[in-house]
Design a protein around this motif. Structure first.
Motif, PDB file in Angstrom:
ATOM      1  N   ASP A 162      46.059 -43.110  45.194  1.00  0.00           N
ATOM      2  CA  ASP A 162      46.682 -42.173  44.268  1.00  0.00           C
ATOM      3  C   ASP A 162      46.478 -42.086  43.109  1.00  0.00           C
ATOM      4  O   ASP A 162      46.478 -43.117  42.622  1.00  0.00           O
ATOM      5  CB  ASP A 162      48.147 -42.467  45.282  1.00  0.00           C
ATOM      6  N   TRP A 163      46.372 -40.616  42.371  1.00  0.00           N
ATOM      7  CA  TRP A 163      46.656 -40.620  40.876  1.00  0.00           C
ATOM      8  C   TRP A 163      48.140 -40.533  40.664  1.00  0.00           C
ATOM      9  O   TRP A 163      48.960 -40.123  40.887  1.00  0.00           O
ATOM     10  CB  TRP A 163      46.288 -38.781  40.498  1.00  0.00           C
ATOM     11  N   THR A 164      48.516 -41.728  39.776  1.00  0.00           N
ATOM     12  CA  THR A 164      49.833 -41.408  38.921  1.00  0.00           C
ATOM     13  C   THR A 164      49.414 -41.031  37.840  1.00  0.00           C
ATOM     14  O   THR A 164      48.789 -41.035  36.903  1.00  0.00           O
ATOM     15  CB  THR A 164      50.253 -42.791  39.165  1.00  0.00           C
ATOM     16  N   LYS A 211      47.981 -32.108  37.443  1.00  0.00           N
ATOM     17  CA  LYS A 211      47.543 -33.063  38.420  1.00  0.00           C
ATOM     18  C   LYS A 211      49.435 -33.596  37.971  1.00  0.00           C
ATOM     19  O   LYS A 211      49.481 -34.112  39.094  1.00  0.00           O
ATOM     20  CB  LYS A 211      46.518 -34.156  37.182  1.00  0.00           C
ATOM     21  N   TYR A 241      51.156 -34.686  41.530  1.00  0.00           N
ATOM     22  CA  TYR A 241      51.742 -35.901  42.139  1.00  0.00           C
ATOM     23  C   TYR A 241      53.307 -35.504  41.998  1.00  0.00           C
ATOM     24  O   TYR A 241      53.399 -36.474  43.097  1.00  0.00           O
ATOM     25  CB  TYR A 241      51.062 -36.392  40.380  1.00  0.00           C
ATOM     26  N   LYS A 289      55.086 -36.291  45.481  1.00  0.00           N
ATOM     27  CA  LYS A 289      56.218 -37.228  45.840  1.00  0.00           C
ATOM     28  C   LYS A 289      57.621 -37.132  46.606  1.00  0.00           C
ATOM     29  O   LYS A 289      57.555 -37.654  46.822  1.00  0.00           O
ATOM     30  CB  LYS A 289      55.485 -37.798  44.399  1.00  0.00           C
ATOM     31  N   TYR A 304      46.669 -28.546  43.863  1.00  0.00           N
ATOM     32  CA  TYR A 304      47.361 -29.679  44.339  1.00  0.00           C
ATOM     33  C   TYR A 304      48.354 -29.070  45.311  1.00  0.00           C
ATOM     34  O   TYR A 304      48.821 -29.843  45.628  1.00  0.00           O
ATOM     35  CB  TYR A 304      47.275 -30.744  43.037  1.00  0.00           C
ATOM     36  N   ALA A 333      47.936 -34.124  47.162  1.00  0.00           N
ATOM     37  CA  ALA A 333      48.172 -34.703  46.183  1.00  0.00           C
ATOM     38  C   ALA A 333      47.097 -35.722  45.207  1.00  0.00           C
ATOM     39  O   ALA A 333      46.187 -35.733  45.527  1.00  0.00           O
ATOM     40  CB  ALA A 333      48.849 -36.099  46.076  1.00  0.00           C
TER      41      ALA A 333
END
Length: 269
Positions: free
Chosen positions: A3-5, A224, A228, A232, A245, A249
């Motif tokens: 997962d991207w954060t 992004k 995210y 979430k 997106y 996500a």
């Protein structure tokens, strides 16, 4: 794929306030400070005697800070103001929801005022919630939405000589950005007015879950962050058609390179 954060923004991550990263507080506890998770120590401090409270389960059953219309947090009061970006490129996206009370203006966050610097807020007009962004030197502009109590992504972006407001990733308005904000007016979260005094007419009633600041002129980085946060907090259905997106996500794709390290957020081995 991982997962991207916001960590994957690298040096572009400027400040990150995540209610889920707060530890040691029980439900309903007073929040006197909100630590910056970016590693840059641009922490928020509660207005004396008027702190928000901590909710262990809020939007999408995740933690949040609750503002009752007489609570707020502010950024560093030293000069230069770390949240005065001047002529530099930056973007901010915040996740917030209103409790449905008829506050005339509820400021989610602002630096300086609603017509100088940048401000993200909501108003209730004729029973309909109007989520708005105020930009330097122009009137207010916003989008009516039916998601007032379900959460919303508030966003503001400056790239070169253009400033834009976004709601759930949808472009609301644009104008020429400010080049500075007045000294002694730090970033304010959950309220308007002066840094040390909360004006009830400008105080937010609702919750704020997360705020991400980053410095870049890369639109894909803003998207992004939106992706995210939207996935979430269960807000992805509000993203506009065609958003990269909207369905999934953002992810980090590991790939091999010539030497070890990080490239574009991907892990090279």
């Amino acid at each position: 794929m991982a997962d991207w954060t916001p960590v994957n923004l690298g040096t572009h991550l400027y400040a990150w306030f995540n209610a889920g990263a707060i530890t040691g507080l029980s439900n309903g506890a007073s929040v006197s400070s909100w630590a910056d998770q970016s590693g840059n120590s641009r922490n928020l401090t509660g207005v004396s005697g008027k702190n928000p409270t901590y909710a262990t389960s809020n939007l999408n059953s995740l933690p949040a800070l609750v503002f009752n219309g007489d609570a707020g947090l502010h950024g560093p009061t030293s000069e230069p103001d770390p949240f005065d970006f001047g002529s530099g490129d930056f973007a901010v996206t915040a996740v917030a929801k209103t409790d449905g009370n008829a506050t005339v203006i509820g400021v989610v966050l602002q630096n300086n005022s609603q017509t100088d610097g940048y401000a993200l807020y909501r108003a209730e007009v004729g029973g309909a919630f109007n989520f708005s962004v105020a930009l330097a030197g122009t009137g207010n502009a916003g989008l009516d939405t039916s998601t007032a109590t379900n959460g919303l992504l508030y966003g503001f972006e400056v790239i070169s000589t253009s400033a834009k407001g976004y709601f759930d990733g949808d472009h609301a308005t644009g104008t020429t950005p400010d080049t500075s904000v007045a000294s002694g007016t730090p970033l304010q979260v959950g309220y308007g007015g002066s840094a040390s005094s909360i004006n009830a007419n400008d105080a937010f009633k609702g919750s704020i879950s997360e705020i991400v600041f980053h410095t870049s002129n890369d639109t894909n980085e803003r998207q992004k962050v939106e992706g995210y946060l939207a996935h979430k907090y269960g807000l992805q259905s509000g993203l506009p058609s065609g958003h990269p997106y909207e369905t999934n996500a953002p992810k980090i794709t590991p790939y091999k390179g010539i030497s070890g390290g990080l490239v574009d957020g991907g892990l090279i081995s």
